[in-house]
Scaffold this motif. Structure first.
Motif, PDB file in Angstrom:
ATOM      1  N   GLY A  73       0.822  -1.194   0.000  1.00  0.00           N
ATOM      2  CA  GLY A  73       0.000   0.000   0.000  1.00  0.00           C
ATOM      3  C   GLY A  73       0.863   1.254   0.000  1.00  0.00           C
ATOM      4  N   PRO A  74       0.286   2.409  -0.337  1.00  0.00           N
ATOM      5  CA  PRO A  74       1.082   3.634  -0.448  1.00  0.00           C
ATOM      6  C   PRO A  74       1.697   4.094   0.860  1.00  0.00           C
ATOM      7  CG  PRO A  74      -1.264   4.115  -0.650  1.00  0.00           C
ATOM      8  CD  PRO A  74      -1.128   2.628  -0.718  1.00  0.00           C
ATOM      9  N   THR A  75       1.028   3.851   1.992  1.00  0.00           N
ATOM     10  CA  THR A  75       1.628   4.275   3.261  1.00  0.00           C
ATOM     11  C   THR A  75       2.861   3.435   3.587  1.00  0.00           C
ATOM     12  OG1 THR A  75       0.066   2.841   4.469  1.00  0.00           O
ATOM     13  CG2 THR A  75      -0.539   5.161   4.182  1.00  0.00           C
ATOM     14  N   VAL A  76       2.828   2.143   3.264  1.00  0.00           N
ATOM     15  CA  VAL A  76       3.996   1.286   3.484  1.00  0.00           C
ATOM     16  C   VAL A  76       5.125   1.699   2.554  1.00  0.00           C
ATOM     17  CG1 VAL A  76       4.878  -1.072   3.337  1.00  0.00           C
ATOM     18  CG2 VAL A  76       2.622  -0.645   4.319  1.00  0.00           C
ATOM     19  N   ALA A  78       5.680   4.630   1.267  1.00  0.00           N
ATOM     20  CA  ALA A  78       6.235   5.899   1.744  1.00  0.00           C
ATOM     21  C   ALA A  78       7.112   5.689   2.971  1.00  0.00           C
ATOM     22  CB  ALA A  78       5.107   6.879   2.051  1.00  0.00           C
ATOM     23  N   GLN A  79       6.703   4.801   3.876  1.00  0.00           N
ATOM     24  CA  GLN A  79       7.523   4.514   5.060  1.00  0.00           C
ATOM     25  C   GLN A  79       8.852   3.885   4.666  1.00  0.00           C
ATOM     26  OE1 GLN A  79       4.768   2.055   7.206  1.00  0.00           O
ATOM     27  NE2 GLN A  79       3.816   3.772   8.277  1.00  0.00           N
ATOM     28  N   GLN A  80       8.823   2.943   3.713  1.00  0.00           N
ATOM     29  CA  GLN A  80      10.058   2.314   3.255  1.00  0.00           C
ATOM     30  C   GLN A  80      10.985   3.340   2.613  1.00  0.00           C
ATOM     31  OE1 GLN A  80       8.097  -0.538   0.692  1.00  0.00           O
ATOM     32  NE2 GLN A  80       8.617  -2.249   2.042  1.00  0.00           N
ATOM     33  N   ALA A  81      10.429   4.178   1.759  1.00  0.00           N
ATOM     34  CA  ALA A  81      11.246   5.177   1.078  1.00  0.00           C
ATOM     35  C   ALA A  81      11.815   6.191   2.057  1.00  0.00           C
ATOM     36  CB  ALA A  81      10.413   5.888   0.007  1.00  0.00           C
ATOM     37  N   ASP A  82      11.017   6.598   3.028  1.00  0.00           N
ATOM     38  CA  ASP A  82      11.491   7.577   3.998  1.00  0.00           C
ATOM     39  C   ASP A  82      12.602   6.990   4.859  1.00  0.00           C
ATOM     40  OD1 ASP A  82      11.224  10.220   5.279  1.00  0.00           O
ATOM     41  OD2 ASP A  82      10.487   9.084   7.014  1.00  0.00           O
ATOM     42  N   ALA A  83      12.452   5.726   5.264  1.00  0.00           N
ATOM     43  CA  ALA A  83      13.502   5.081   6.058  1.00  0.00           C
ATOM     44  C   ALA A  83      14.790   4.978   5.253  1.00  0.00           C
ATOM     45  CB  ALA A  83      13.035   3.696   6.511  1.00  0.00           C
ATOM     46  N   PHE A  84      14.673   4.621   3.971  1.00  0.00           N
ATOM     47  CA  PHE A  84      15.886   4.480   3.166  1.00  0.00           C
ATOM     48  C   PHE A  84      16.574   5.825   2.981  1.00  0.00           C
ATOM     49  CE2 PHE A  84      18.408   4.406  -0.645  1.00  0.00           C
ATOM     50  CZ  PHE A  84      19.069   3.185  -0.564  1.00  0.00           C
ATOM     51  N   GLU A 114      -3.362   6.779  -8.067  1.00  0.00           N
ATOM     52  CA  GLU A 114      -3.725   7.095  -6.685  1.00  0.00           C
ATOM     53  C   GLU A 114      -2.576   6.813  -5.722  1.00  0.00           C
ATOM     54  OE1 GLU A 114      -7.353   5.037  -5.804  1.00  0.00           O
ATOM     55  OE2 GLU A 114      -8.436   5.963  -7.486  1.00  0.00           O
ATOM     56  N   VAL A 115      -1.870   5.705  -5.948  1.00  0.00           N
ATOM     57  CA  VAL A 115      -0.727   5.384  -5.084  1.00  0.00           C
ATOM     58  C   VAL A 115       0.334   6.478  -5.175  1.00  0.00           C
ATOM     59  CG1 VAL A 115       1.230   3.813  -4.788  1.00  0.00           C
ATOM     60  CG2 VAL A 115      -1.074   2.889  -5.071  1.00  0.00           C
ATOM     61  N   ASP A 121       2.578  12.981  -1.480  1.00  0.00           N
ATOM     62  CA  ASP A 121       2.194  13.860  -0.375  1.00  0.00           C
ATOM     63  C   ASP A 121       2.850  13.433   0.930  1.00  0.00           C
ATOM     64  OD1 ASP A 121       0.698  15.528  -1.930  1.00  0.00           O
ATOM     65  OD2 ASP A 121      -1.246  14.685  -1.384  1.00  0.00           O
ATOM     66  N   LEU A 122       2.900  12.134   1.183  1.00  0.00           N
ATOM     67  CA  LEU A 122       3.509  11.666   2.429  1.00  0.00           C
ATOM     68  C   LEU A 122       4.999  11.979   2.468  1.00  0.00           C
ATOM     69  CD1 LEU A 122       1.709   8.221   2.892  1.00  0.00           C
ATOM     70  CD2 LEU A 122       1.370  10.300   4.242  1.00  0.00           C
ATOM     71  N   LEU A 123       5.709  11.739   1.375  1.00  0.00           N
ATOM     72  CA  LEU A 123       7.145  12.014   1.358  1.00  0.00           C
ATOM     73  C   LEU A 123       7.433  13.509   1.444  1.00  0.00           C
ATOM     74  CD1 LEU A 123       8.436   9.435  -1.288  1.00  0.00           C
ATOM     75  CD2 LEU A 123       8.711   9.347   1.189  1.00  0.00           C
ATOM     76  N   ASP A 124       6.494  14.325   1.008  1.00  0.00           N
ATOM     77  CA  ASP A 124       6.656  15.776   1.135  1.00  0.00           C
ATOM     78  C   ASP A 124       6.271  16.284   2.515  1.00  0.00           C
ATOM     79  OD1 ASP A 124       7.591  15.943  -1.426  1.00  0.00           O
ATOM     80  OD2 ASP A 124       5.735  16.722  -2.298  1.00  0.00           O
ATOM     81  N   GLY A 125       5.873  15.377   3.421  1.00  0.00           N
ATOM     82  CA  GLY A 125       5.605  15.753   4.799  1.00  0.00           C
ATOM     83  C   GLY A 125       4.183  16.177   5.096  1.00  0.00           C
TER      84      GLY A 125
END
Length: 290
Positions: A73-76, A78-84, A114-115, A121-125
């Motif tokens: 899903g998109p939240t997962v 975004a979390q993976q990308a942000d952690a990396f 949609e993803v 948006d999530l990666l942009d904070g």
């Protein structure tokens, strides 16, 4: 890199079986050769695991991580990308693919649209609420996201639906290898929708000092299934290959995802023989146009 020179990514053919030790020599060679990032494909070992392992072996080179949108899903995502990006100090680009098990073409592209909107948006904070046909998110937000490291989004595909998604969501529109006239049409079609979009071309190169050597090397690729197809490769002398790259660049290509023969010696060959010729052509054109 000077503004008029393209960004350069080296495709890492990480098909199964593959491990960090076998891929690290090519990754290090690409870094030493000056490539901007490694293109980490989908369809093989987990690209996040490979990128994380190779990040520890390298110092500067980035990672263009292929991300099938049907994998999480998109939240997962975004979390993976942000952690990396936090772990790596940036060094991340996302190559988003339109995938989805059991979905028809239009549904897959609709879900991908949609993803990408939510991931962006999530990666942009941002804190977001999103109610789409395929994705529903309420009150989602990353915890202290590393927004100081922007993550460019790349998107490919050849259909009109892909053009629309790239125009709305992507930073870079990826185009598959094709003759210059076809690439020109694809770039023009996408540019009409978003003039700020950048363009990247996936391209296999087989360059050698003599044309006969290049043809022999291309034939060996065809004989080695692990190397993938050489049918769409640019094959010729170093000068001929550089001129073809310049022709693509002149059509509006800003970035190249390059792939040569397998082995750690190939990035150095491309960087040492072909890219200086490309830069000379680019610089000469800039002087003539000044």
């Amino acid at each position: 890199m000077p503004e008029n020179h393209p960004l350069l990514h080296w495709y890492l053919p990480a098909r199964r079986p593959a491990d960090i030790d076998s891929l690290a020599p090519t990754a290090l060679a690409a870094e030493r050769a000056g490539f901007d990032s490694l293109s980490m494909p989908a369809g093989g070992p987990d690209p996040w695991a490979l990128a994380s392992g190779l990040c520890r072996r390298t110092e500067r080179i980035g990672f263009l991580v292929a991300l099938p949108t049907g994998s999480a899903g998109p939240t997962v995502i975004a979390q993976q990308a942000d952690a990396f990006r936090r772990f790596a100090g940036g060094r991340l680009r996302l190559d988003v693919g339109a995938h989805g098990t059991g979905l028809a073409h239009d549904q897959r592209y609709g879900r991908t649209d949609e993803v990408m909107a939510v991931v962006r948006d999530l990666l942009d904070g941002r804190r977001i609420d999103f109610q789409g046909e395929h994705v529903q998110v309420e009150g989602a937000q990353l915890n202290d996201p590393a927004v100081e490291h922007p993550v460019p989004l790349y998107f490919g595909g050849e259909s009109p639906a892909a053009d629309g998604i790239a125009a709305r969501r992507a930073d870079v529109r990826l185009v598959r290898s094709a003759p210059p006239a076809v690439v020109a049409e694809r770039v023009a079609r996408a540019r009409d929708r978003n003039p700020r979009l950048r363009y990247g071309l996936r391209l296999r190169l087989v360059g050698r000092a003599e044309a006969s050597e290049a043809r022999d090397a291309a034939d060996r690729i065809l004989d080695d299934r692990r190397s993938g197809s050489a049918g769409d490769a640019v094959v010729g002398t170093y000068d001929e290959v550089a001129r073809r790259l310049f022709a693509y660049q002149d059509l509006g290509i800003d970035e190249f995802v390059l792939h040569g023969c397998t082995g750690p010696g190939e990035p150095a060959r491309v960087a040492g023989e072909i890219l200086p010729r490309l830069r000379a052509l680019t610089d000469a054109a800039a002087v003539c146009g000044a």
